[in-house]
Design an enzyme around this catalytic site. Structure first.
Site, short mmCIF file in Angstrom:
data_model
loop_
_atom_site.label_atom_id
_atom_site.label_comp_id
_atom_site.label_asym_id
_atom_site.label_seq_id
_atom_site.Cartn_x
_atom_site.Cartn_y
_atom_site.Cartn_z
N ASN A 130 0.86 -1.17 0.00
CA ASN A 130 0.00 0.00 0.00
C ASN A 130 0.90 1.23 0.00
O ASN A 130 1.44 1.63 1.02
CB ASN A 130 -0.90 0.00 1.23
CG ASN A 130 -1.83 1.19 1.24
OD1 ASN A 130 -1.66 2.13 0.45
ND2 ASN A 130 -2.81 1.16 2.10
N THR A 131 1.04 1.83 -1.17
CA THR A 131 2.00 2.92 -1.31
C THR A 131 1.53 4.21 -0.66
O THR A 131 2.28 5.16 -0.55
CB THR A 131 2.28 3.19 -2.78
OG1 THR A 131 1.02 3.37 -3.43
CG2 THR A 131 2.99 2.02 -3.41
N ASP A 153 -5.74 5.55 -8.89
CA ASP A 153 -6.86 5.84 -8.03
C ASP A 153 -6.32 7.00 -7.17
O ASP A 153 -5.14 7.00 -6.84
CB ASP A 153 -7.20 4.60 -7.19
CG ASP A 153 -7.37 3.37 -8.08
OD1 ASP A 153 -7.75 3.53 -9.24
OD2 ASP A 153 -7.11 2.24 -7.60
N THR A 220 0.95 1.53 -20.75
CA THR A 220 0.23 0.99 -19.59
C THR A 220 -1.09 0.38 -20.07
O THR A 220 -1.65 0.79 -21.10
CB THR A 220 -0.07 2.06 -18.50
OG1 THR A 220 -1.22 2.80 -18.89
CG2 THR A 220 1.10 3.00 -18.28
N GLU A 222 -3.97 0.57 -18.78
CA GLU A 222 -5.05 1.56 -18.70
C GLU A 222 -4.97 2.53 -19.88
O GLU A 222 -5.97 2.90 -20.49
CB GLU A 222 -4.93 2.31 -17.37
CG GLU A 222 -6.20 2.85 -16.82
CD GLU A 222 -7.24 1.79 -16.53
OE1 GLU A 222 -8.41 2.07 -16.79
OE2 GLU A 222 -6.89 0.68 -16.07
N1 SAM Z 1 -0.82 2.08 -13.69
C1 SAM Z 1 -1.58 1.00 -14.31
C2 SAM Z 1 -2.00 1.39 -15.71
O1 SAM Z 1 -1.89 2.56 -16.05
O2 SAM Z 1 -2.44 0.51 -16.46
C3 SAM Z 1 -2.80 0.61 -13.47
C4 SAM Z 1 -3.84 1.69 -13.27
S1 SAM Z 1 -5.19 1.18 -12.26
C5 SAM Z 1 -6.47 2.27 -12.73
C6 SAM Z 1 -4.72 1.75 -10.64
C7 SAM Z 1 -3.92 0.70 -9.89
O3 SAM Z 1 -3.48 1.23 -8.64
C8 SAM Z 1 -4.73 -0.54 -9.57
O4 SAM Z 1 -4.05 -1.67 -10.06
C9 SAM Z 1 -4.85 -0.53 -8.04
O5 SAM Z 1 -4.93 -1.82 -7.51
C10 SAM Z 1 -3.60 0.22 -7.66
N2 SAM Z 1 -3.65 0.89 -6.34
C11 SAM Z 1 -4.67 1.64 -5.84
N3 SAM Z 1 -4.36 2.12 -4.62
C12 SAM Z 1 -3.12 1.67 -4.33
C13 SAM Z 1 -2.26 1.81 -3.20
N4 SAM Z 1 -2.63 2.52 -2.15
N5 SAM Z 1 -1.06 1.21 -3.26
C14 SAM Z 1 -0.68 0.49 -4.34
N6 SAM Z 1 -1.45 0.32 -5.41
C15 SAM Z 1 -2.66 0.90 -5.42
#
Ligand code: SAM
Length: 247
Positions: A130-131, A153, A220, A222
């Site tokens: 959890n970053t 997110d 990416t 997304e």
């Molecule tokens: N960066 C990738 C892309 O552009 O394809 C994934 C985008 S996706 C909309 C957002 C990602 O952030 C998800 O895989 C989610 O599980 C991850 N995420 C959300 N909150 C996070 C947190 N607090 N720590 C680590 N990862 C997180």
């Protein structure tokens, strides 16, 4: 949720060599253990502290310098890896199954290619984390030169300023205009960051920043989805400034 996640007490307690075996120092775990007295250690990709086992963390010959926060399925990392073969990069992702997918893909690349091949992904790894909360447990102050926030997110934290070195850059991209504006607002308000002008990251030249932005726009998962849907992508970069001379 967080209670299922464990974190190293500090970056020194991380077993980086298990994430980047191609960069492990020559010493065996036992030799390291003798020197360091057996510290807590993280299991490879899921960051679970092994309670019984007191294996010492092994060192690597260079530090991670690129972090992809919320890396999802790792498309950005797999595209950056051969372009920056001498730079260690780490994806951080909160979802277990997604982290495992990236981990398996890295393992497959490493098994398929000889270690010196840039396609072998020796310089890429992934952690479940959890970053929002624990970035400084993984990286020392000013360790990183690039942080990617691709289609995040919403999250914004002081921690990015801590782990990013002066001159380093936070790369952001999203298809949500409000989120873009929100991130821009927060970074611009923050005394540690200044916005990078578009001329510096768009255009013909092929320097590192432009290369990273090009990859970020296209690679990416997304981003590919947004392209397929003819959506708009909002990019903003922020440079970490020098710390002020006062505390
Ligand atoms: N960066 C990738 C892309 O552009 O394809 C994934 C985008 S996706 C909309 C957002 C990602 O952030 C998800 O895989 C989610 O599980 C991850 N995420 C959300 N909150 C996070 C947190 N607090 N720590 C680590 N990862 C997180």
């Amino acid at each position: 949720s967080d209670h299922a996640l464990a974190y190293p007490k500090s970056p020194e307690d991380m077993d980086w060599a298990s994430l980047y075996p191609g960069y492990a120092t020559a010493k065996s775990p036992e030799e390291e253990k003798d020197e360091q007295g057996g510290m807590q250690v993280c299991e490879s990709h899921d960051v679970t502290l092994s309670e019984g086992e007191q294996r010492a963390p092994r060192a690597i010959t260079k530090n991670v310098e690129i972090a992809d926060i919320g890396c999802g399925f790792g498309g950005l990392l797999f595209a950056l890896a051969p372009q920056f073969p001498d730079t260690l990069m780490l994806g951080m992702e909160i979802r277990t199954s997604v982290t495992e997918y990236v981990h398996d893909k890295i393992r497959a690349y490493r098994a398929k290619h000889t270690p010196s091949d840039p396609q072998a992904c020796q310089n890429v790894s992934v952690l479940r984390a959890n970053t929002m909360k624990f970035l400084p447990n993984f990286f020392t102050k000013h360790q990183l030169h690039s942080i990617f926030l691709c289609f995040p997110d919403p999250h914004f934290k002081q921690q990015y300023a801590h782990v990013l070195r002066p001159g380093g850059i936070v790369y952001t991209i999203t298809d949500v205009k409000d989120l873009h504006e929100w991130m821009v607002g927060h970074f611009e308000k923050h005394p540690s960051f200044i916005r990078v002008e578009q001329e510096e990251y768009d255009g013909e030249e092929d320097d590192d920043i432009r290369k990273k932005v090009r990859i970020m726009r296209t690679e990416t998962e997304e981003g590919k989805k947004v392209t397929r849907n003819n959506g708009e992508k909002f990019v903003a970069l922020f440079r970490r400034v020098e710390d002020p001379p006062w505390p």
